[in-house]
Design a protein around this motif. Structure first.
Motif, PDB file in Angstrom:
ATOM      1  N   ARG A  81     -61.566  31.633  39.208  1.00  0.00           N
ATOM      2  CA  ARG A  81     -61.847  30.221  39.818  1.00  0.00           C
ATOM      3  C   ARG A  81     -60.913  29.243  39.656  1.00  0.00           C
ATOM      4  O   ARG A  81     -60.264  29.225  38.909  1.00  0.00           O
ATOM      5  N   ARG A  82     -61.290  27.984  40.581  1.00  0.00           N
ATOM      6  CA  ARG A  82     -60.344  27.102  40.413  1.00  0.00           C
ATOM      7  C   ARG A  82     -61.140  26.027  39.567  1.00  0.00           C
ATOM      8  O   ARG A  82     -62.500  25.756  39.824  1.00  0.00           O
ATOM      9  N   VAL A  83     -60.681  25.276  38.570  1.00  0.00           N
ATOM     10  CA  VAL A  83     -61.073  24.430  37.836  1.00  0.00           C
ATOM     11  C   VAL A  83     -60.379  22.960  37.890  1.00  0.00           C
ATOM     12  O   VAL A  83     -59.310  22.886  37.573  1.00  0.00           O
ATOM     13  N   GLY A  84     -60.989  22.173  38.692  1.00  0.00           N
ATOM     14  CA  GLY A  84     -60.371  20.866  39.109  1.00  0.00           C
ATOM     15  C   GLY A  84     -59.243  21.120  40.267  1.00  0.00           C
ATOM     16  O   GLY A  84     -59.245  22.018  41.030  1.00  0.00           O
ATOM     17  N   LYS A  85     -58.297  19.981  40.307  1.00  0.00           N
ATOM     18  CA  LYS A  85     -57.399  20.183  41.439  1.00  0.00           C
ATOM     19  C   LYS A  85     -56.022  20.984  40.981  1.00  0.00           C
ATOM     20  O   LYS A  85     -55.646  21.840  41.879  1.00  0.00           O
ATOM     21  N   VAL A  86     -55.632  21.358  39.939  1.00  0.00           N
ATOM     22  CA  VAL A  86     -54.461  21.856  39.502  1.00  0.00           C
ATOM     23  C   VAL A  86     -54.715  22.996  38.420  1.00  0.00           C
ATOM     24  O   VAL A  86     -53.599  23.155  37.574  1.00  0.00           O
ATOM     25  N   ALA A  87     -55.861  23.284  38.094  1.00  0.00           N
ATOM     26  CA  ALA A  87     -56.055  24.216  36.982  1.00  0.00           C
ATOM     27  C   ALA A  87     -56.776  25.444  37.657  1.00  0.00           C
ATOM     28  O   ALA A  87     -57.792  25.243  38.512  1.00  0.00           O
ATOM     29  N   PHE A  88     -56.645  26.730  36.954  1.00  0.00           N
ATOM     30  CA  PHE A  88     -57.088  27.914  37.485  1.00  0.00           C
ATOM     31  C   PHE A  88     -57.723  28.663  36.245  1.00  0.00           C
ATOM     32  O   PHE A  88     -56.984  28.572  35.174  1.00  0.00           O
ATOM     33  N   GLU A  89     -58.597  29.260  36.362  1.00  0.00           N
ATOM     34  CA  GLU A  89     -59.366  30.184  35.163  1.00  0.00           C
ATOM     35  C   GLU A  89     -58.776  31.546  35.632  1.00  0.00           C
ATOM     36  O   GLU A  89     -59.191  32.225  36.720  1.00  0.00           O
ATOM     37  N   LEU A  90     -58.335  32.249  34.553  1.00  0.00           N
ATOM     38  CA  LEU A  90     -57.868  33.942  34.845  1.00  0.00           C
ATOM     39  C   LEU A  90     -58.685  34.587  34.106  1.00  0.00           C
ATOM     40  O   LEU A  90     -59.312  34.359  33.297  1.00  0.00           O
ATOM     41  N   TYR A  91     -58.719  36.010  34.676  1.00  0.00           N
ATOM     42  CA  TYR A  91     -59.438  36.951  34.192  1.00  0.00           C
ATOM     43  C   TYR A  91     -58.268  37.677  33.120  1.00  0.00           C
ATOM     44  O   TYR A  91     -57.207  38.267  33.554  1.00  0.00           O
ATOM     45  N   PHE A  92     -58.949  37.860  31.866  1.00  0.00           N
ATOM     46  CA  PHE A  92     -57.838  38.536  30.900  1.00  0.00           C
ATOM     47  C   PHE A  92     -58.559  39.656  30.341  1.00  0.00           C
ATOM     48  O   PHE A  92     -59.663  39.574  30.219  1.00  0.00           O
ATOM     49  N   PRO A  93     -57.807  40.813  29.984  1.00  0.00           N
ATOM     50  CA  PRO A  93     -58.377  41.795  29.303  1.00  0.00           C
ATOM     51  C   PRO A  93     -58.891  41.372  28.000  1.00  0.00           C
ATOM     52  O   PRO A  93     -58.638  40.408  27.618  1.00  0.00           O
TER      53      PRO A  93
END
Length: 168
Positions: A81-93
């Motif tokens: 998902r997008r968090v704010g304008k310039v940050a993203f949440e990644l899926y990690f193992p």
């Protein structure tokens, strides 16, 4: 009794403030135009695959070689998902559960191609501050060069997580 500087001092101070503001505006404009030429806007969508930038660190010995100091990316990881304008949440193992999953767009690089065909690196441990330790695997070659009055020994080392061309 009159004021020490009078109205002349007030006008002089106002003029100096105007000159300072003009110079600041000019400096900011120059910096902005310099940055705008070199800046690339990166846009990612949810479910895109991206690489994550990390920094390599070496144990005791640090080699000064361009290939060892170049930027390193690991992944690919899916954007949740997008968090704010310039940050993203990644899926990690699960092996990267200690790393915080939200990153600024400058830490990401778009994955071009099919991410399912990329083979993950085994035994690759990324720490919380996004660094990993370089571990020597094998000494490939050893030389001793004679200078005028001393011997200089050099060793060619194969590092874990590098190709053969990455030896130093």
């Amino acid at each position: 009794m009159s004021f020490l500087g009078g109205p002349e001092l007030v006008h002089e101070v106002i003029e100096k403030i105007r000159v300072i503001r003009d110079r600041l505006r000019k400096a900011q404009s120059g910096k902005k135009s310099y940055d705008d030429v070199r800046r690339r806007d990166r846009e990612f969508d949810v479910h895109n695959w991206v690489y994550l930038k990390i920094s390599p660190i070496k144990g005791v010995v640090r080699f000064v070689e361009k290939e060892k100091l170049s930027l390193r990316f690991v992944g690919p990881y899916e954007i949740l998902r997008r968090v704010g304008k310039v940050a993203f949440e990644l899926y990690f193992p699960n092996d990267l559960a200690l790393v915080h999953p939200v990153f600024h767009v400058s830490m990401l690089k778009k994955c071009i191609g099919d991410p399912s065909t990329i083979v993950p690196l085994e035994g690759f441990e990324v720490k919380e501050n996004l660094v990993y330790e370089e571990v020597p695997v094998e000494m490939l070659d050893r030389q001793v060069k004679k200078l005028r009055n001393k011997d200089v020994s050099s060793v060619k080392v194969f590092w874990r997580n590098h190709l053969v061309k990455g030896t130093t």
